[in-house]
Motif scaffolding. Structure first.
Motif, PDB file in Angstrom:
ATOM      1  N   LYS A 207      59.883  84.290  39.280  1.00  0.00           N
ATOM      2  CA  LYS A 207      60.452  82.756  38.310  1.00  0.00           C
ATOM      3  C   LYS A 207      60.035  82.069  38.694  1.00  0.00           C
ATOM      4  CE  LYS A 207      64.362  84.529  38.185  1.00  0.00           C
ATOM      5  NZ  LYS A 207      65.445  83.667  37.653  1.00  0.00           N
TER       6      LYS A 207
ATOM      7  N   ARG B 128      69.116  78.824  51.193  1.00  0.00           N
ATOM      8  CA  ARG B 128      68.684  79.771  50.998  1.00  0.00           C
ATOM      9  C   ARG B 128      69.087  80.433  51.710  1.00  0.00           C
ATOM     10  NH1 ARG B 128      66.710  79.554  46.343  1.00  0.00           N
ATOM     11  NH2 ARG B 128      65.821  77.159  45.389  1.00  0.00           N
TER      12      ARG B 128
ATOM     13  N   SER C 276      76.072  85.621  43.715  1.00  0.00           N
ATOM     14  CA  SER C 276      76.971  86.919  42.963  1.00  0.00           C
ATOM     15  C   SER C 276      78.479  86.266  43.057  1.00  0.00           C
ATOM     16  CB  SER C 276      76.361  87.631  43.593  1.00  0.00           C
ATOM     17  OG  SER C 276      75.238  88.165  43.240  1.00  0.00           O
TER      18      SER C 276
ATOM     19  N   ARG D  33      72.421  92.435  44.999  1.00  0.00           N
ATOM     20  CA  ARG D  33      72.971  91.378  44.452  1.00  0.00           C
ATOM     21  C   ARG D  33      72.358  91.128  42.418  1.00  0.00           C
ATOM     22  NH1 ARG D  33      69.823  86.104  44.393  1.00  0.00           N
ATOM     23  NH2 ARG D  33      68.497  86.736  45.724  1.00  0.00           N
TER      24      ARG D  33
ATOM     25  N   ASP E 120      74.962  90.880  39.299  1.00  0.00           N
ATOM     26  CA  ASP E 120      74.358  89.568  38.061  1.00  0.00           C
ATOM     27  C   ASP E 120      74.335  90.600  36.755  1.00  0.00           C
ATOM     28  OD1 ASP E 120      74.534  88.129  40.255  1.00  0.00           O
ATOM     29  OD2 ASP E 120      72.052  87.889  40.301  1.00  0.00           O
TER      30      ASP E 120
HETATM   31  O1  C5P Z   1      67.795  82.227  41.094  1.00  0.00           O
HETATM   32  P1  C5P Z   1      68.421  82.563  42.496  1.00  0.00           P
HETATM   33  O2  C5P Z   1      68.304  83.698  43.416  1.00  0.00           O
HETATM   34  O3  C5P Z   1      68.176  81.613  43.129  1.00  0.00           O
HETATM   35  O4  C5P Z   1      70.063  82.680  41.627  1.00  0.00           O
HETATM   36  C1  C5P Z   1      70.691  82.823  42.883  1.00  0.00           C
HETATM   37  C2  C5P Z   1      71.788  83.625  41.840  1.00  0.00           C
HETATM   38  O5  C5P Z   1      72.819  82.454  41.266  1.00  0.00           O
HETATM   39  C3  C5P Z   1      72.279  85.013  41.229  1.00  0.00           C
HETATM   40  O6  C5P Z   1      71.817  85.609  41.810  1.00  0.00           O
HETATM   41  C4  C5P Z   1      72.837  84.864  40.067  1.00  0.00           C
HETATM   42  O7  C5P Z   1      74.030  85.332  41.092  1.00  0.00           O
HETATM   43  C5  C5P Z   1      73.563  83.322  40.413  1.00  0.00           C
HETATM   44  N1  C5P Z   1      73.258  82.590  38.860  1.00  0.00           N
HETATM   45  C6  C5P Z   1      73.227  83.332  37.533  1.00  0.00           C
HETATM   46  N2  C5P Z   1      72.861  82.589  36.609  1.00  0.00           N
HETATM   47  C7  C5P Z   1      72.154  81.742  36.312  1.00  0.00           C
HETATM   48  C8  C5P Z   1      71.213  81.047  37.514  1.00  0.00           C
HETATM   49  C9  C5P Z   1      71.469  82.286  39.021  1.00  0.00           C
HETATM   50  O8  C5P Z   1      74.375  83.699  37.675  1.00  0.00           O
HETATM   51  N3  C5P Z   1      71.435  80.713  35.124  1.00  0.00           N
END
Ligand code: C5P
Length: 218
Positions: free
Chosen positions: A16, A90, A99, A175, A179
Motif C-alpha cells: 500500500k 517505524r 493499534s 495488528r 484494527d
Molecule cells: O499503515 P501503517 O502500518 O503505518 O499504520 C499503522 C497503524 O495505524 C495501523 O495498524 C492502524 O492501527 C493505524 N491506522 C488507523 N487508521 C488509518 C491509518 C492507520 O487506525 N487511517
C-alpha cells in the motif's frame, strides 16, 4: 491530469505505502500517509510515559501534541512537536503501541479533521485503513488492497530485514485483528471500493492498474 482524490485502504504488507507514493508521483498529486500520523501519536504517548492502554490519558496526550506530515511523495517527513520522528515512527515499540492508540475515538477525531483539511488542499492520494469509509467517502477512486497472509508476512519481513517470517506473521495478524475488530472505524472494504489482490502482482503492475483507474475516474 488527475484532479480528484484516491482513497487507498487495506492491511499492511499489501504494498500500500509504496504503491500510494508512486501513484501520487505519477498523478502529480499530494501523498497523505495517515498511518504515519497515527504512529506519531503513538510516539507522543510513549515519549510522555503514558500507558497506551489508558484511553483517557492517551486522548489528553495526543490533544496536547502537534503532528505534521509533508505531502510531497518525493520528500516525506513526520514531525512531532517540531521534532523529526521519521525513524521513531517505524520502530518496534511504536508499532506495538499504535493499534491501541489509534483505537481511541478522540485521537481519530482529531487526526481525521487534520487529514480532511490536507486533502482539501488539492488532488491527493491518501492511504490508511478508513479513508474510503470515513475520512473521504466521496473519493473519485476508492481501492482496497489485499494480499494473501503468507505473502504479506514475507513482504513485511523483507521491509524490516527480519529473518523470522513466522514471528512477523504473528505480529501482523495481531495488528490486523485489533484494527479490524475495534469499535471506532474498523478496517474493512469500503462501499464502492475496487478490491485489488496484489499477491501475484509486482508494484509496477499495481501502480499501472491504478493510474488507469484514476485517470478514468477523474
Ligand atoms: O499503515 P501503517 O502500518 O503505518 O499504520 C499503522 C497503524 O495505524 C495501523 O495498524 C492502524 O492501527 C493505524 N491506522 C488507523 N487508521 C488509518 C491509518 C492507520 O487506525 N487511517
Amino acid at each position: 491530469r488527475f484532479r480528484g482524490v484516491v482513497a487507498l485502504d487495506g492491511p499492511s504488507g499489501t504494498g500500500k505505502s509504496t504503491v500510494a507514493r508512486r501513484l501520487a508521483q505519477r498523478l502529480h498529486a499530494q501523498y497523505l500517509d495517515t498511518g504515519a500520523m497515527y504512529r506519531a501519536a503513538a510516539v507522543a504517548v510513549l515519549d510522555a510515559g503514558v500507558d497506551p492502554g489508558d484511553p483517557v490519558a492517551v486522548a489528553r496526550q495526543v490533544e496536547a501534541s502537534r503532528i505534521e506530515v509533508s505531502t510531497d511523495p518525493r520528500n516525506l517527513h513526520t514531525i512531532l512537536d517540531g521534532r523529526n520522528v521519521d525513524r521513531q515512527i517505524r520502530d518496534a515499540a511504536t508499532t506495538t503501541a499504535v493499534s491501541p492508540v489509534s483505537a481511541v475515538p478522540a485521537v481519530r477525531e482529531r487526526l481525521v479533521a487534520q487529514q480532511r483539511s490536507i486533502i482539501s488542499g488539492g488532488p491527493t492520494v491518501a492511504e490508511g485503513r478508513d479513508i474510503g469509509s470515513v475520512v473521504w467517502p466521496h473519493a473519485e477512486l476508492k481501492v482496497y488492497l489485499t494480499a494473501r497472509e503468507d505473502v504479506r508476512a514475507r513482504r513485511r519481513a523483507g521491509e524490516l530485514k527480519l529473518a523470522d517470517v513466522d514471528q512477523v506473521a504473528a505480529s501482523l495478524r495481531r495488528r490486523d485483528q485489533l484494527d479490524s475488530s475495534r469499535a471506532a472505524s474498523p478496517l474493512h472494504r469500503p462501499d464502492g471500493a475496487a478490491e485489488v489482490d496484489t499477491s501475484d502482482l509486482s508494484i509496477d503492475e499495481v501502480v499501472e492498474l491504478l493510474v488507469g483507474l484514476a485517470l478514468r475516474a477523474a
